[in-house]
Design an enzyme around this catalytic site. Sequence first.
Site, PDB file in Angstrom:
ATOM      1  CG  ASP A  69      25.945 -22.622 -51.419  1.00 16.04           C
ATOM      2  OD1 ASP A  69      25.915 -22.559 -50.234  1.00 16.04           O
ATOM      3  OD2 ASP A  69      25.561 -22.398 -52.857  1.00 16.04           O
ATOM      4  CD  GLU A 284      30.940 -15.002 -54.999  1.00 25.74           C
ATOM      5  OE1 GLU A 284      31.283 -14.746 -55.694  1.00 25.74           O
ATOM      6  OE2 GLU A 284      29.412 -15.109 -54.236  1.00 25.74           O
TER       7      GLU A 284
END
Length: 309
Positions: A69, A284
């Site tokens: 991802d 993130e």
Amino acid sequence: MTKKARLIYNPVSGHEQMPKNVADILDVLEQAGYEASAFRTTPKPMSAQNEATRAAEEGFDLIVAAGGDGTINEVVNGLAFLEKRPKMAIIPAGTTNDYARALAIPRDDILEAAKVILKNNSRKMDIGKANFGDRTQYFVNIAASGSLTELTYGVPSEVKSALGYAAYLIKGAEMLPRLTSNEMRLTYDDGVYEGKLSMFLLGMTNSIGGFEQIMPDAQLSDGLFQLIVVKPSDPVNMMKLMALALNGKHVDDPNIIYTKTTSLKAELIGESKDTELPVNLDGEIGGYCPVTFENMKQHIEFFVGGPEN
């Protein structure tokens, strides 16, 4: 004129499976009518992002992001701000592969994922834009902030595979003693929420952390985010809420706000005003509050799984 495709791949994703599949993937791209080439990402920051921008500006027609991802997010960030954007394809080689799941791309066979391109089935997808004031970031799956956010991404993939729902409940029980709440103002299409919250989630697909019930009404190209706001609650009720969320039965709970919106402004207020609160984008940390989100409707065209046109 021959179409050009650029494969951008992370060599360490998926137990380092990608490098030995590169030649076969390029062959699939050639079969699909592209003059194909590959770029191997490096540990240098924004390696995939910078290459995606370079290839797009050179006139490539298709960018194929191969990795987890994080790699997909980087490639999207390399394209989303451009006026002229090539098509994108995804070859999942990470652990969760949430966005590939949402696009019905095979997640357990790299070559089968590449062959989705041969079906020539593509669709324009929404992209999320996060403005942190001094810079802009893009995302394709989820934005989240608050102390409960760790639950979404804090469970190791091998534990998830072995325990499923139970892994989240175990992680939740471990986190409960140190959960905090933040006083925030959230401004969205249908109103304003002011008060304490444990987390907000802004979703673009129905797949978060490998589960597909947390955003039950998500559409990929309707120009709308799914917004979930989790209000603070006592530990017992919070555990109950987590169990409900994993089965998609949380949206009617009084401690939840669940709505759709084209934009969201999130800012800390009151006693939380000086808190440094990170915002998670596609797994993130993308920046810190305050942040303004905008849904860029049907902004990038992706190859998707499904029947041939």
